[in-house]
Design a protein around this motif. Structure first.
Motif, PDB file in Angstrom:
ATOM      1  N   UNK B   7       0.843  -1.190   0.000  1.00  0.00           N
ATOM      2  CA  UNK B   7       0.000   0.000   0.000  1.00  0.00           C
ATOM      3  C   UNK B   7       0.876   1.235   0.000  1.00  0.00           C
ATOM      4  N   UNK B   8       1.927   1.136   0.767  1.00  0.00           N
ATOM      5  CA  UNK B   8       2.835   2.263   0.849  1.00  0.00           C
ATOM      6  C   UNK B   8       4.184   1.726   1.322  1.00  0.00           C
ATOM      7  N   UNK B 196       1.900  13.621  11.578  1.00  0.00           N
ATOM      8  CA  UNK B 196       1.428  14.269  10.347  1.00  0.00           C
ATOM      9  C   UNK B 196       1.692  13.357   9.147  1.00  0.00           C
ATOM     10  N   UNK B 197       2.872  12.744   9.148  1.00  0.00           N
ATOM     11  CA  UNK B 197       3.235  11.850   8.045  1.00  0.00           C
ATOM     12  C   UNK B 197       2.251  10.705   7.910  1.00  0.00           C
ATOM     13  N   UNK B 198       1.909  10.105   9.048  1.00  0.00           N
ATOM     14  CA  UNK B 198       0.953   8.993   9.004  1.00  0.00           C
ATOM     15  C   UNK B 198      -0.392   9.473   8.456  1.00  0.00           C
ATOM     16  N   UNK B 199      -0.804  10.658   8.914  1.00  0.00           N
ATOM     17  CA  UNK B 199      -2.103  11.182   8.472  1.00  0.00           C
ATOM     18  C   UNK B 199      -2.109  11.390   6.953  1.00  0.00           C
ATOM     19  N   UNK B 200      -1.023  11.924   6.429  1.00  0.00           N
ATOM     20  CA  UNK B 200      -0.961  12.136   4.987  1.00  0.00           C
ATOM     21  C   UNK B 200      -0.914  10.816   4.224  1.00  0.00           C
ATOM     22  N   UNK B 201      -0.240   9.840   4.813  1.00  0.00           N
ATOM     23  CA  UNK B 201      -0.187   8.525   4.162  1.00  0.00           C
ATOM     24  C   UNK B 201      -1.591   7.965   4.005  1.00  0.00           C
ATOM     25  N   UNK B 202      -2.398   8.143   5.063  1.00  0.00           N
ATOM     26  CA  UNK B 202      -3.780   7.671   4.983  1.00  0.00           C
ATOM     27  C   UNK B 202      -4.515   8.411   3.859  1.00  0.00           C
TER      28      UNK B 202
END
Lengths: 609, 594
Positions: B7-8, B196-202
């Motif tokens: 997914x990423x 923030x990084x995790x949120x953007x990944x989502x």
């Protein structure tokens, strides 16, 4: 998609207005937050000035700082800063809500429209482009909401600054304010240069998506024929054009930004030059010049924020034009009010049906091509009618007409004497089901693919699967009915997909069942079992079946033979076999072939013996 | 055994950047010149207000009254500075756009090319719409950062250093206070960045889901209409839209918190400096003037810090996009082209050998067991068996769409895994049941089989296949546009095109997997005859339910439950009473009688 070479700022503002009306509250919050931010930004300098005068200076002069002085100093500065941060948080969060809510609204609108528009529209519009309309174009339209509240908030600063300037000295203010017409002019030039470039980039963005989507859908064929390089070249061609277009956009923007940044400074310098001249003539106080010059440089920041918004405007207009083209697309099927009866086999009839579709020639001109000519087929209630004809004779088109996937140009299609165009929305699928030649699977479980959200029990699902001869393989799937079939049913074979599609139709116990060569991918034994099952399951059903196999054809009460979009003959199998040459050739093809082979082999053996 | 599309990518921020730069070398090209120009621009941005300040102080408010001469000189100097700043800013912008767009185009191409290199099984682990997002909007996400953020981040760090030095000159103690105030920020910022990084990944994943949902509704348009499930489909799309909206807002809120923390610290620092400065000044350690000057420097320090926190958010957004693209680029292509190291087979009739071949789909039961099979050159083989017996799997192994789990498949005595793809695809062509057509003319679709074929050759191919009559019935003959996925044609017609395409490619081994299942019997028989004539001299393998194909073949291979159970000419097999083939043929024959 025609894009005005120089869309007016007014148009962009109107689009923004449309967005604001969608989310007035969040937008108001954002502007309020921005206003707090604007006021507090001005207040910071003021607060520092105030505490310096009232607290710090006395303390320094006294050679001793009291804790009251220190606390007051801290409280003023920290308080203003805190409010400023609160303003920023409100502004940004609310701007985010505004932007993403409006975007989500238009994504829903656009995708609703995709579901509403007819199949002919879909055939003309590349799927990848549609993906881009729903994603990149919606985004381009509403991105302006990120800088907009800030720009509106700082207008407070702007107005305050201008008022102060005028109060100080009207003449100097006028000179200082020449920056505004200059900015306006620069923006006019910018919009004019930017719009066609943005439109081009946005179109190419859609084309990149189009090529990628088509190519990934075609992956099996690309692989099987070893055309990966060719596909990569096709993608590179459009990607490089997008690259060039984006660089052009960047160059235009890259020219505009420094100009916008420079204009306020030029205003300051003009004020200083003219001001010094006026002062040396004794017409003005030096302090007034300094104050006006200072005010202009303070205004540079809000002006930049306005510049960001203005810079986004061409994208807004272009994105909106592309989204609006989808929303305004005509041709969605109109529905009537009538409901069809719910019980017993349907009586369906095609009467004098003509059907044409638009053909695009190489010059891009459209002309109609008539695919179906004056076709009349009667499907008495409970009857099974077989539609037989060579590949490309119009059978699939007739099945589509019989369920109103398309409308005829002439004549009428009726179920129980009701013209299908008068049936209310959703009325036809309630009574009629189609199993197409090439089945479509949703990225869902086996169960979901059969019920399609309908209210069916697992027993009913198993029952339909049994009729479709699919119980065996479904049981063996990892999670039985709950097994996800993957996108387009990728984890299933063609025959398995066909049987699930059959079950999908059977479970609805339709009053009219249309099977478009729906068992082409299953082997003969399974096919026979399916047909036997259908015979039992569909007693209350009228069946229209496109078929090639004799076993299917002979199930029919009547056979309609079509060729070249016309009904050439109809009647029983024996009748047609006797009098319809095309029909006889078609249905006996295998037998004749087998006989000929046998004869040849016999000959060969005869020779060798 | 087969790879799944991630997914990423799970790379950290720095590793992602490194890998991203390695994938797009253009991003680094000429970077130093751009940086130098950007430094000039930054200096210009500081110089201009300074000169304006000087003009006011010395020209206008000078001791001896206004000095127009000096003002004119300063104004001219400022004009030069403005011009230089504008020009270098323009140059920086253009250079950044050029480099970033070139780099990102390269990234798109690499990802696109790699997706086609992934095996079918790997490709099927992700939805098409989501794959599209990896070469479109995920890449677009990166552009914002590389065009503005990256360079400003570097310049901000430079400005922080300069400001620190200048502050230290005025007051080392206060400088220490400033830095102390920022220490907590430096500690939390890493944490914030991760959040923030995790949120953007989502968000990036949700964009992929959104495109997949839209893609399904568009590609499945006919079925959706036929079953009247528009509202259910709309709900599914709405769910995806809502999930994306919620994720985007979550990411926005988190990044706002991260950004505001920088701003808050900057403001509080100002307050602390003022308080501590007051104490110092009151104690006679510095003058009030020095304190005020220091406050100006603090601004010079905090402004880039704030800018940097903002850009770090943008960076996380870019990294999220990058991770998705890298995720696909780094998915191993497990059915790999040996490339130059591989064997190029000479043209001519092909033999095929399966040696103890076994196969199972990922997570599934074995579908083929110990298959041993030799197919002589020039022979025409029919593979028959019940649905799900493993026939199609044989075809996929034979054309190396998949690799066997056990054993090996050889053509002309060479393991397929050692044959160069360019050679393999030229000599072995598979016609699948659902041959995909491109939204172009019939001509271009057939030419897909051999790009250098002339119009006449395409026409000739259709004539030789006996399809000229069908062609005449089409509105514009070869120039007929086939529509999206060829949907203006019927499934049977699409099969005709796919067959003509393969025929034009002129392979030495033709594998037909139910390639004529939707074609009418009379056309099918005609096609079969044509192909027979044409396949003489080459090897052909046909998988079919319609046993007319088997009757015509030199030899029939019967597959049952993943094993080869019978093999021989039709006449012999049909006489083996009670055999699988006899059973299959009986149903077939019954069908023909009706």
């Amino acid at each position: 998609m025609s894009v005005d070479a120089a869309p007016s700022l007014r148009r962009a503002l109107r689009i923004v207005g449309v967005g604001i009306r969608r989310q007035p509250r969040w937008f108001a919050f954002a502007v309020a937050g921005s206003t707090v931010y604007g006021v507090m930004t001005v207040m910071t300098a003021w607060a520092i000035g105030k505490v310096t005068r009232e607290q710090v200076q006395p303390a320094v002069e006294a050679g001793h700082a009291t804790s009251a002085q220190l606390w007051t100093t801290f409280a003023w500065v920290a308080g203003v800063v805190l409010l400023n941060v609160v303003g920023v948080v409100i502004r940004r969060v609310a701007a985010g809500y505004t932007m993403f809510n409006v975007a989500a609204h238009y994504r829903r609108e656009v995708t609703r429209q995709y579901l509403r528009l007819p199949l002919s529209w879909h055939h003309r519009h590349p799927s990848g482009q549609l993906l881009s309309n729903a994603n990149a174009d919606v985004e381009a339209t509403w991105n302006v909401f990120a800088p907009l509240p800030m720009a509106i908030g700082v207008v407070v600063m702007l107005v305050a600054g201008i008022v102060q300037m005028v109060l100080v000295d009207p003449v100097m203010a006028v000179i200082g304010l020449t920056v505004f017409p200059l900015l306006f002019l620069a923006n006019m030039v910018f919009q004019r240069a930017m719009s066609p470039r943005i439109a081009r980039a946005q179109q190419l963005r859609a084309e990149v998506s189009e090529v990628a989507h088509e190519s990934f859908e075609a992956a099996l064929v690309v692989k099987a024929m070893g055309r990966e390089e060719q596909e990569a070249e096709r993608f590179e061609e459009v990607t490089r054009r997008l690259q060039a277009a984006n660089v052009e956009v960047g160059r235009t923007r890259g020219t505009f930004d420094p100009v916008i940044e420079a204009i306020p400074t030029l205003g300051t310098l003009a004020v200083l030059a003219v001001g010094t001249y006026q002062v040396s003539r004794g017409a003005l106080e030096p302090a007034a010049v300094v104050q006006v010059a200072y005010l202009i440089s303070v205004l540079a920041f809000p002006v930049r924020a306005l510049g960001w918004v203005l810079g986004e405007m061409p994208r807004t207009v272009v994105g909106w034009d592309r989204v609006d083209a989808v929303l305004k697309a005509r041709g969605a099927l109109e529905f009537g009010e009538t409901s069809l009866p719910a019980d017993d086999a349907a009586h369906a009839a095609l009467t004098g049906v003509d059907y044409s579709y638009d053909v695009v020639d190489e010059q891009g001109d459209e002309s109609p091509f008539q695919a179906i000519h004056d076709v009349t087929i009667d499907l008495p209630a409970g009857a099974t009618v077989a539609l037989v004809g060579p590949t490309g004779s119009g059978k699939t088109t007739l099945t589509n007409l019989s369920l109103r996937l398309v409308d005829p140009d002439g004549g009428a299609v009726r179920i129980d004497d009701v013209d299908l165009r008068e049936v209310r929305r959703g009325g036809i699928p309630e009574v009629a089901s189609l199993v197409p030649q090439q089945t479509f699977m949703f990225d869902d479980s086996v169960r979901g693919n059969i019920t399609l959200g309908g209210d069916f029990s697992d027993d009913e699902v198993w029952g339909a699967l049994a009729t479709a001869q699919a119980t065996g393989f479904v049981t063996e799937l990892g999670d039985s009915l709950g097994t996800h079939v993957g996108e387009r049913g990728a984890s299933l074979s063609g025959g398995q997909r066909q049987r699930i599609a059959l079950a999908r139709a059977i479970i609805r116990a339709p009053r009219l069942l249309v099977l478009d060569d729906a068992t082409s991918a299953v082997d003969p034994a399974v096919e026979q079992a399916i047909l036997a099952g259908l015979r039992k399951a569909t007693s209350g059903t009228t069946v229209l079946v496109v078929a090639y196999r004799m076993s299917t054809i002979t199930l029919a009460d009547e056979i309609v033979y079509v060729e070249g979009g016309r009904v050439l003959d109809h009647g029983s199998h024996d009748e047609l076999l006797a009098r319809c040459e095309g029909y006889a050739r078609l249905v006996t093809a295998y037998a004749r072939e087998a006989a000929e082979r046998a004869a040849v082999e016999a000959d060969e053996e005869g020779v060798t013996v | 055994m087969s790879a799944t599309i991630e997914k990423t990518s799970s790379l950290g921020t720095l590793d992602t950047l490194k890998r991203g730069l390695a994938l797009s070398p253009e991003l680094r090209r000429g970077l130093w010149v751009t940086l130098a120009l950007a430094a000039v621009t930054t200096v210009g941005r500081i110089v201009v207000p300074f000169v304006v300040q000087q003009t006011t102080d010395h020209g206008l408010l000078g001791a001896g009254g206004p000095d127009p001469g000096l003002v004119v000189r300063y104004v001219l100097l400022a004009l030069v500075a403005v011009a230089v700043t504008a020009l270098t800013a323009y140059a920086v912008n253009v250079r950044l756009y050029r480099a970033s767009e070139a780099g990102l185009a390269t990234l798109r191409l690499k990802a696109f090319r790699h997706i086609h290199d992934l095996s079918m099984l790997t490709q099927n682990t992700e939805r098409r719409g989501s794959m599209v997002s990896r070469v479109t909007s995920d890449v677009d996400t990166i552009s914002m950062f590389v065009q503005f953020g990256g360079i400003i981040l570097i310049l901000s760090l430079g400005q922080i250093v300069v400001a620190t030095v200048l502050m230290a000159v005025y007051s080392p103690l206060l400088t220490a206070v400033v830095w102390l105030c920022f220490v907590p920020l430096l500690v939390v910022i890493r944490r914030f960045q991760r959040i923030v990084g995790r949120a953007y990944t989502v968000v990036r994943e949700r964009v992929g889901d959104l495109l997949a949902a839209v893609s399904e509704s568009v590609v499945g348009a006919a079925t959706i209409r036929a079953y009247g499930v528009e509202s259910r489909t709309a709900e599914r799309i709405d769910d995806a839209i809502e999930a994306h909206r919620a994720a985007a807002i979550r990411a926005q809120v988190r990044s706002v918190v991260a950004f505001s923390s920088g701003q808050l610290v900057a403001g509080l620092t100002l307050a602390v400096v003022l308080v501590v400065g007051t104490v110092l000044a009151a104690g006679g350690h510095m003058t009030l003037g020095e304190l005020l000057a220091f406050l100006f420097l603090v601004n010079l320090f905090t402004q880039p810090v704030q800018q940097a926190t903002e850009i770090l958010n943008e960076l996380q957004n870019a990294v999220a996009g990058w991770r998705r693209v890298i995720g696909i680029v780094d998915t191993p292509a497990d059915v790999a082209d040996p490339g130059d190291a591989g064997v190029t087979l000479p043209r001519g009739p092909i033999s095929v050998t399966f040696e103890d071949v076994g196969f199972a789909y990922p997570g599934g039961e074995p579908v083929l067991h110990d298959v041993d099979l030799t197919i002589e050159p020039r022979s025409r083989i029919a593979i028959v068996g019940e649905t799900g017996s493993g026939k199609s799997t044989l075809a996929k192994l034979l054309t190396r769409l998949m690799d066997p789990r056990d054993g090996r498949v050889l053509i002309d005595g060479t393991d397929l895994r050692d044959v160069r793809f360019s050679s393999l695809r030229e000599r072995v062509v598979l016609v699948p049941q659902e041959g995909f057509l491109f939204d172009e003319t019939l001509l271009e679709n057939i030419r897909f089989g051999r790009p250098d074929a002339t119009d006449e050759e395409v026409e000739l191919a259709l004539t030789e296949l006996g399809l000229d009559q069908w062609l005449e019935g089409l509105p514009q003959g070869l120039r007929t546009e086939v529509g999206q996925r060829g949907e203006s044609l019927s499934a049977g017609e699409r099969q005709l095109v796919a067959l003509a395409r393969a025929y034009l490619a002129d392979p030495d081994l033709l594998v037909l997997d139910e390639a004529t299942s939707a074609v009418d019997p009379s056309t099918e028989v005609r096609l079969q005859r044509a192909l027979e004539g044409l396949t003489r001299g080459r090897t052909s393998i046909a998988i079919a339910h319609r046993l007319s194909t088997a009757e015509a073949a030199d030899e029939v291979v019967v597959v049952d439950r993943g094993r080869i159970v019978q093999r021989g000419p039709h006449r012999e097999l049909v006489q083996q009473e009670g055999s699988v083939y006899a059973g299959l043929h009986a149903s077939w024959a019954a069908q023909q009688r009706g």
